[in-house]
Design an enzyme around this catalytic site. Sequence first.
Site, short mmCIF file in Angstrom:
data_model
loop_
_atom_site.label_atom_id
_atom_site.label_comp_id
_atom_site.label_asym_id
_atom_site.label_seq_id
_atom_site.Cartn_x
_atom_site.Cartn_y
_atom_site.Cartn_z
N THR A 228 68.90 41.87 48.35
CA THR A 228 67.49 41.65 48.01
C THR A 228 66.90 40.39 48.66
O THR A 228 65.84 39.92 48.25
CB THR A 228 67.33 41.54 46.48
OG1 THR A 228 68.17 40.47 46.00
CG2 THR A 228 67.74 42.83 45.80
N LYS B 176 80.72 52.93 54.40
CA LYS B 176 79.78 52.13 55.21
C LYS B 176 79.66 52.77 56.59
O LYS B 176 80.54 52.61 57.44
CB LYS B 176 80.26 50.68 55.34
CG LYS B 176 80.23 49.90 54.01
CD LYS B 176 81.54 50.04 53.28
CE LYS B 176 81.50 49.45 51.89
NZ LYS B 176 81.75 48.06 51.84
N ALA C 137 74.74 54.56 55.08
CA ALA C 137 75.52 54.64 53.84
C ALA C 137 76.17 53.29 53.60
O ALA C 137 76.81 52.73 54.49
CB ALA C 137 76.60 55.72 53.95
N SER C 138 75.99 52.76 52.41
CA SER C 138 76.53 51.45 52.07
C SER C 138 76.74 51.39 50.56
O SER C 138 76.23 52.24 49.81
CB SER C 138 75.56 50.35 52.52
OG SER C 138 76.10 49.06 52.29
N LEU C 139 77.48 50.39 50.12
CA LEU C 139 77.63 50.18 48.68
C LEU C 139 76.28 49.80 48.07
O LEU C 139 75.88 50.33 47.03
CB LEU C 139 78.66 49.08 48.41
CG LEU C 139 78.86 48.62 46.97
CD1 LEU C 139 79.34 49.76 46.09
CD2 LEU C 139 79.84 47.45 46.91
N ASP D 277 70.07 57.96 65.70
CA ASP D 277 70.08 59.04 66.68
C ASP D 277 71.53 59.45 66.96
O ASP D 277 72.18 59.97 66.08
CB ASP D 277 69.33 58.63 67.95
CG ASP D 277 67.82 58.50 67.69
OD1 ASP D 277 67.33 59.08 66.70
OD2 ASP D 277 67.14 57.80 68.46
N HIS E 134 81.58 53.81 48.38
CA HIS E 134 82.02 52.63 49.12
C HIS E 134 81.96 52.83 50.63
O HIS E 134 82.33 51.94 51.40
CB HIS E 134 83.46 52.28 48.69
CG HIS E 134 83.86 50.88 48.97
ND1 HIS E 134 84.89 50.57 49.85
CD2 HIS E 134 83.39 49.70 48.52
CE1 HIS E 134 85.04 49.25 49.90
NE2 HIS E 134 84.14 48.69 49.11
N LEU F 246 72.18 47.63 49.08
CA LEU F 246 71.28 46.86 49.93
C LEU F 246 70.90 45.60 49.16
O LEU F 246 70.44 45.69 48.02
CB LEU F 246 70.03 47.68 50.27
CG LEU F 246 68.89 46.94 50.99
CD1 LEU F 246 69.29 46.60 52.41
CD2 LEU F 246 67.62 47.79 50.98
#
Length: 513
Positions: free
Chosen positions: A83, A175, A77-79, A180, A173, A81
Site C-alpha cells: 500500500t 508469484k 499473481a502474488s501473495l 503479452d 503464494h 499488493l
Amino acid sequence: RSSWLLLAPLLSPPVPVVTAPPCSLCPEGPHRFQWIGNLVPEFGISSSCVKVLSSPMEFYELLKAQIKTAEQRVVMASLYLGTGLLEQELVDCLEETLEKSLQAKGSSDLRVSILLDYTRGSRGRKNSRTMLIPLLQQFPEQVRVSLFHTPNLRGLLRLLIPERFNETIGLQHIKVYLFDDNVILSGANLSDLYFTNRQDRYVLLQDSPEIADFFSELVEAIGDVSLQLQRDDTVRMMEGMEHPYQGDKVTYCESANRRVMEVINAARTRQELHHAKTFHSSQPGSALLSQTGSQAPGGLKPEPDTWIYPLIQMKPFGIQIDEMVTETLLTEAERDARIYLTTGYFNLTQTYMDLVLGTRAEYRILLASPEVNGFFGAKGVAGAIPAAYVHIERQFYSQVCYLHQQQRVWLQEYSRAGWTFHAKGLWLYLAGSDLPCLTLIGSPNFGYRSVHRDLEAQVAIVTENKALQQQLHQEQEQLYLCSGVVSSSTFEQPNRYVKLWVKLVTPLIKNFF
C-alpha cells in the site's frame, strides 16, 4: 492472540502422505531431466530468451516498463499488493496503460488479471483491495481481481483465528508476472520491500508465447475458483462455482483440481504435438541442438537449447507435481554432484531433510541469518519466529554432525546490513561440471506449508547453453558471497540464544510458517 495459533494444529484436518513414484534419470548431461516432461508440459526455447535479474530495483523497473508496453494482456499473481508509494506507482502505470489502450482504439484489447490471496490482501483498513478498486471502477470490462481463499479456513476455525494468524492455514503464494508474451518468474511479492532491500530471485522469459499462455491460463483457472473483487469492495464467486468456505469442501477441491489439471493436461497435449512435428519427423542425428542461442539462417528460430518445466504444487486440491519432481531430483542426484539450495525460511519437510542427509550429492544450503529474516523485529509472537528458525537450524546442524556429514552438507547464512533475505530455489551442478545445468525458481520454500498448505508454482529451467549456465552460476555466486559458513560456534553467539518457551512451542507451530 497466540493461543489461537497453538490451537490450529488441533483444528486443522490432517494431510494425507503421498509418496512420489520412483524415477530413473537418463545418463547424458542435461537431457537426463527430460523425464520431467512426463508430468508437465515441456517448453523448448532459445537461451537468448532468458535473462537473469539480480536486484530488487531492477525487478521493479522491469515491472513498470513491461506494464507500459503491454498491448494484449497483463497477468499478475502474488501473495499481496502493498500500500506504499512504489506500489501506487505500479497501479498508476496500469491505469495509464489501460487509458492509452482505450484512447487508441476506442475499445481496449488490453486485459488485466490480478490474482492475490484473500486473507493477506484483506489485512488492515488500507490493503490490496482498496489499492485496486479504483481500477475496477474505471475499467470494469478490462480488469479482473481474484482473491483466493483456502478451503481449509472455514467454520469454527475461520471464526476463531484472528487476522494475520488466519494466514497460517493456507495462502495463494504463486508469484508470476506476465506481460503479452514476456513472463517474470520470482519469489518476490508486489510490495515496496521487494522493490528496494529484500533480496529475492528473478528470471525474465522473453518472447515466449507458449509459456505465457500456460501461466495466463493457470492464473485464470485459479481465478475462476477464487472470490471476485467487486467495485464496492464486496466479493462473490462466479456463477455456478462452489464457494471455498461456505460450500462443500470436497466438491470445491475436486472442482479446483479439475480446473487446474485441465490447464496442465491441455498444455502437455499441445507441446507433445508440437514436439512430434518438430523433432520426431527429423532424420536421426539431424536435430543437433544450438550452443549459441543465435538466430538461425533464413530468419528461422534457433533450435531450443533450454527447456522450461512448470511445476505446480496445490496439495489442498490433490496436485503435488512440484513435490514429486523436487523429491526425485534430490533422490537421484549423483555422487559428486553439487546442489545449492536456498530458502528465506529454513524449515525443510522431513522428507526433504532425510533426502539431503541420506543421499550422495554435496549440498550448500543458504538460509537467512536472524537479522535478515523477514520477521526480525516484528511485534508480538511473530517477533519470536526468527528464534524458532534458529532452533530448527540448530537441530538440523546437529543431525549433520551426528551423521558425520559436515564435509558433504554445508549450511551458510546470508547476512547483509539493512537488507532482508527472501531468495528460494536451487541450482544443480552435475559431477565434474563448474556450471549448473538446472535451476528451480519460483515461490516454494521447501517447507511444510509450501508442500501441504499453500498454492505454489515454480519452473525447472534446464539448459545446455554455456552462456545461460554462466548467468545462473553468477546469480548463485552473488547470493552466496553475502554468507558465512555455519559451525558449532555460530550457535554460541548471544543473538542465537533461544528461549525455552520458543523451543517448546516450535514443534507445535513449525508447520504453519
